[in-house]
Write a protein that holds these residues in place. Structure first.
Motif, PDB file in Angstrom:
ATOM      1  N   GLY A   1    -148.818 -60.193  10.386  1.00 20.31           N
ATOM      2  CA  GLY A   1    -147.593 -60.410   9.626  1.00 20.31           C
ATOM      3  C   GLY A   1    -147.439 -59.306   8.585  1.00 20.31           C
TER       4      GLY A   1
ATOM      5  N   MET B   1    -155.322 -63.178  11.429  1.00 18.63           N
ATOM      6  CA  MET B   1    -156.397 -64.170  11.543  1.00 18.63           C
ATOM      7  C   MET B   1    -157.564 -63.677  12.394  1.00 18.63           C
TER       8      MET B   1
ATOM      9  N   THR C   1    -145.716 -58.180  13.828  1.00 20.89           N
ATOM     10  CA  THR C   1    -144.948 -59.076  14.708  1.00 20.89           C
ATOM     11  C   THR C   1    -143.970 -59.961  13.949  1.00 20.89           C
ATOM     12  N   ASP C   2    -144.073 -59.993  12.646  1.00 20.42           N
ATOM     13  CA  ASP C   2    -143.147 -60.790  11.823  1.00 20.42           C
ATOM     14  C   ASP C   2    -143.256 -60.246  10.410  1.00 20.42           C
TER      15      ASP C   2
ATOM     16  N   VAL D   1    -144.208 -64.293  17.767  1.00 15.12           N
ATOM     17  CA  VAL D   1    -145.274 -63.333  17.462  1.00 15.12           C
ATOM     18  C   VAL D   1    -145.745 -62.655  18.752  1.00 15.12           C
TER      19      VAL D   1
HETATM   20  N1  HPA Z   1    -149.856 -64.434   9.474  1.00 14.57           N
HETATM   21  C1  HPA Z   1    -151.080 -64.520   9.959  1.00 14.57           C
HETATM   22  N2  HPA Z   1    -151.412 -64.117  11.165  1.00 14.57           N
HETATM   23  C2  HPA Z   1    -150.459 -63.561  11.915  1.00 14.57           C
HETATM   24  C3  HPA Z   1    -149.163 -63.426  11.453  1.00 14.57           C
HETATM   25  C4  HPA Z   1    -148.829 -63.887  10.164  1.00 14.57           C
HETATM   26  O1  HPA Z   1    -147.683 -63.803   9.693  1.00 14.57           O
HETATM   27  N3  HPA Z   1    -148.444 -62.818  12.437  1.00 14.57           N
HETATM   28  C5  HPA Z   1    -149.307 -62.591  13.450  1.00 14.57           C
HETATM   29  N4  HPA Z   1    -150.526 -63.033  13.134  1.00 14.57           N
END
Ligand code: HPA
Length: 274
Positions: free
Chosen positions: A116, A211, A234-235, A252
């Protein structure tokens, strides 16, 4: 620990018996990034479930294969799917593949992940070269030290090798792929972050949150491997002003899939120069 060592050796011996090639480079393919595996020539696929003592990945967008093949003329070992702490694995299980890699003779580890974006300059689909990390997970080295691999208190000054970071920037420039440079903060998940947590992480200096990756990198460094890390954004962080925003795990994976070609091209180009 003796038991853990035995399990690592058993897994390594099984993999070594499946293929005569001896890769020195390993690549961990994160959520939605597994398609680099399609580019491997003369691929030998070894399902995790066949490897003694190996965990099996359950996360969305993760396939669960170890693949030995050639990429840019070099033999590589790819992990199509990884193990996350949030799946309920112990840190020993999460990082067992890096111990196995070390016993197999792997010297260089490429890690990728979906993350993220916290940095306001980042957009979905961007790539971030991991310059350094902040670990908010338990350290995977807690417990008796495995002296065979490395010291009790390993240095973490430059977990991401300056030589490989520079190569990544040069290769990115040649390919026209822009790389942000940033700090990855690792959290356990599986709940995504609150807005308040994202604000906190930004204040702490983090550019992207995810994570995974950091336990693998710490153990790889403990084993003396050189590491390169790339995050696919991805976001992006939505502040309180964006009331309708909901983060969906499928988005994601879709975003990672879209950016996977860029990451694949970058890894291929770096590996060609190693
Ligand atoms: N937060 C945590 N892990 C992630 C995220 C996020 O926004 N996007 C992809 N993995």
């Amino acid at each position: 620990m003796e038991n853990y060592m035995k399990k690592i050796e058993e897994a390594a011996n099984y993999i070594l018996a499946q293929d005569a090639r001896r890769p020195e480079i390993a690549i961990i393919l994160g959520s939605g990034l597994g398609k680099l595996a399609d580019e491997l020539e003369n691929a030998k696929v070894i399902p995790y479930k066949n490897i003694p003592n190996f965990p099996v990945s359950t996360a969305v967008g993760h396939k669960g294969n170890l693949i030995i093949g050639e990429l840019s003329g070099k033999t590589v070992l790819a992990m199509q799917g990884r193990f996350h702490f949030y799946e309920g694995y112990t840190m020993e299980q999460v990082t067992m593949p890096q111990r196995v890699m070390s016993l197999m003779g792997i010297k260089t580890l490429f890690v990728s992940n979906a993350a993220g974006g916290l940095n306001p300059d980042f957009q979905v689909g961007d790539l971030m070269l991991i310059y350094d990390h902040i670990n908010m997970m338990p350290c995977p080295l807690i417990g008796p030290n495995l002296d065979k691999f490395g010291p009790r208190f390993p240095d973490m000054n430059k977990p991401y090798a300056p030589r490989l970071r520079k190569l990544a920037v040069d290769c990115g420039a040649n390919l026209g792929i822009f790389l942000h440079r940033g700090i990855y903060i690792a959290v356990t998940g599986p709940a995504y972050e609150t807005v308040a947590e994202c604000r906190f992480f930004r204040t702490a200096g983090a550019d992207a949150v995810g994570m995974s990756t950091v336990p693998e990198v710490i153990v790889a460094r403990h084993c003396g491997m050189e590491v390169l890390g790339i995050s696919v954004i991805t976001d992006i962080f939505h502040d309180y002003t964006d009331e309708d925003f909901i983060l969906d795990e499928n988005e994601v994976v879709v975003a990672a899939d879209k950016a996977a070609d860029k990451m694949t091209a970058l890894f291929k180009s770096i590996i060609a120069k190693l």
